[in-house]
Design an enzyme around this catalytic site. Sequence first.
Site, PDB file in Angstrom:
ATOM      1  N   TRP A 181       0.874  -1.168   0.000  1.00 50.68           N
ATOM      2  CA  TRP A 181       0.000   0.000   0.000  1.00 50.68           C
ATOM      3  C   TRP A 181       0.919   1.228   0.000  1.00 50.68           C
ATOM      4  CZ3 TRP A 181      -1.784  -4.604   1.036  1.00 50.68           C
ATOM      5  CH2 TRP A 181      -3.137  -4.891   1.196  1.00 50.68           C
TER       6      TRP A 181
ATOM      7  N   ILE B 158       1.620  -3.209  -6.491  1.00 50.81           N
ATOM      8  CA  ILE B 158       1.528  -1.900  -5.855  1.00 50.81           C
ATOM      9  C   ILE B 158       0.061  -1.496  -5.749  1.00 50.81           C
ATOM     10  CG2 ILE B 158       2.031   0.569  -6.105  1.00 50.81           C
ATOM     11  CD1 ILE B 158       4.510  -1.029  -5.421  1.00 50.81           C
ATOM     12  N   LYS B 159      -0.358  -1.148  -4.531  1.00 51.53           N
ATOM     13  CA  LYS B 159      -1.695  -0.598  -4.328  1.00 51.53           C
ATOM     14  C   LYS B 159      -1.566   0.907  -4.149  1.00 51.53           C
ATOM     15  CE  LYS B 159      -5.633  -0.312  -1.206  1.00 51.53           C
ATOM     16  NZ  LYS B 159      -6.164  -0.586   0.145  1.00 51.53           N
ATOM     17  N   GLN B 160      -2.280   1.660  -4.956  1.00 50.60           N
ATOM     18  CA  GLN B 160      -2.162   3.117  -4.916  1.00 50.60           C
ATOM     19  C   GLN B 160      -3.542   3.747  -5.119  1.00 50.60           C
ATOM     20  OE1 GLN B 160      -1.208   6.025  -3.873  1.00 50.60           O
ATOM     21  NE2 GLN B 160       0.907   5.659  -4.619  1.00 50.60           N
TER      22      GLN B 160
END
Length: 348
Positions: free
Chosen positions: A198, A234-236
Site C-alpha cells: 500500500w 503496488i496498491k495506490q
Amino acid sequence: MNRRELLGEEYDELISHQCTTIPKERLYLPGPDFIDRVCSQSDRGCHVLRSLGQMFRSGRLAGTGYLSILPVDQGIEHSAGASFAVNPDYFDPEAIVKLAIEGGCNAVASTLGVLGAVARRYAHKIPFILKLNHNELLSYPNTYDQIYFAQVEQAFEMGAVAVGATIYFGSPESHRQIQETTKAFKRAHEMGMATVLWCYLRNNAFKKEIDYSTSADLSGQADHLGVTIEADIIKQKLATNNGGYKALQNYGKTSDLVYTKLTTKNLIDLNRYQVANCYMGRSGLINSGGESGKNDLADAVATAIINKRAGGTGLISGRKAFQKPLKEGIELLHAIQDVYLDASITIA
C-alpha cells in the site's frame, strides 16, 4: 443498468480517450501470460511465482492477468465501529471471506486475527493476503503510523499466498516503515510468498488548496519506491491531480517533462504515469476503491475503466462492497470485474 447509463457522458470520454504521453507499446501490460512473460524474468523464486499464479488463477478474473481483491483491515485502520456498524455481519471474519468468494475475487486481504480465525476452513478456497501492519486509532491523541501487528511466519503458517504492508511515504515515520517493510518483504519472498505494498502518501504539508497526496507526480514516486523494495503488486490511490512537487517549495526533485510530456490533466494519463513508475508495469498497479459514498457503483466502475485503460492490473475495493448488504456488495464487485472481462474496453 449498463455502463453508459451509469456514467453518462463520462463513459464516452473515458472510452474514447487516446493516450499521447507514454505509449502503451512501452508498457508490460497485464495478460494471461503475465507471469511467464514478465515475472519469470526477475529474481523471484519458483515458490513466489506459484503464489502469484494462485492469485491470478482465482476468481472471476482467473486467467486474464487482472486482479480483483477484497481488502478488509478497516477494523484497525478506521476502527471496527466506524467500519462495521452499518453492516454488523462483518464483525465476523467469516462474512468477510464469504463476500470475497461469492464476489468472485482473486484474493482476500485482511488482518492476522480475521484470516487466522477462519484459515483452516478457507485458506485452500481463496488466496489469503495477510496485512502485516496497520494504523490504529485507539491511542490518545490519535497518531498516524503503521505498526506491525503480525509476522511473515504467521502468514506462511496459515497458508497465505502473500503478505501486505503499508508505507506512509512522506511522513516522519516513513524511514522506519521502509526499513521494516523491506525486511518483511525479503523474508516473505524467501518463504515463497508474494508481496503487496500500500504506497500511500501522508503528510499535512501535501494538503494545500487541493490534496496533493493523490497527485500523479508524488504518488508515482511512491510507487517507484515501492517497486524498489521488490513489491510484486503496488496498491495506490487513483491519481486525481498533478503538480505536488511544484506546490511544495524546496522539496524533492522532478523534471518539467513530467508535466509537459509524460502527463496531461486526463485521469487515464495521470494513472499511466503511475504505471510507468511501477517499472513500466513490471509490477502490477492496482488502484484502491476508496471510501463508501452516494455513488459507489458509478465511482467503482469509472475507477476500473481508468485503471484498465491506463495499463493497470486491477482494483482492490473494500468499503464500497462490505458496507452494503451482501447482494449489493457482490453486484459491485462483479461490476468492477466486468470491466476487465470486457474486451471492448482497451488500453488507451
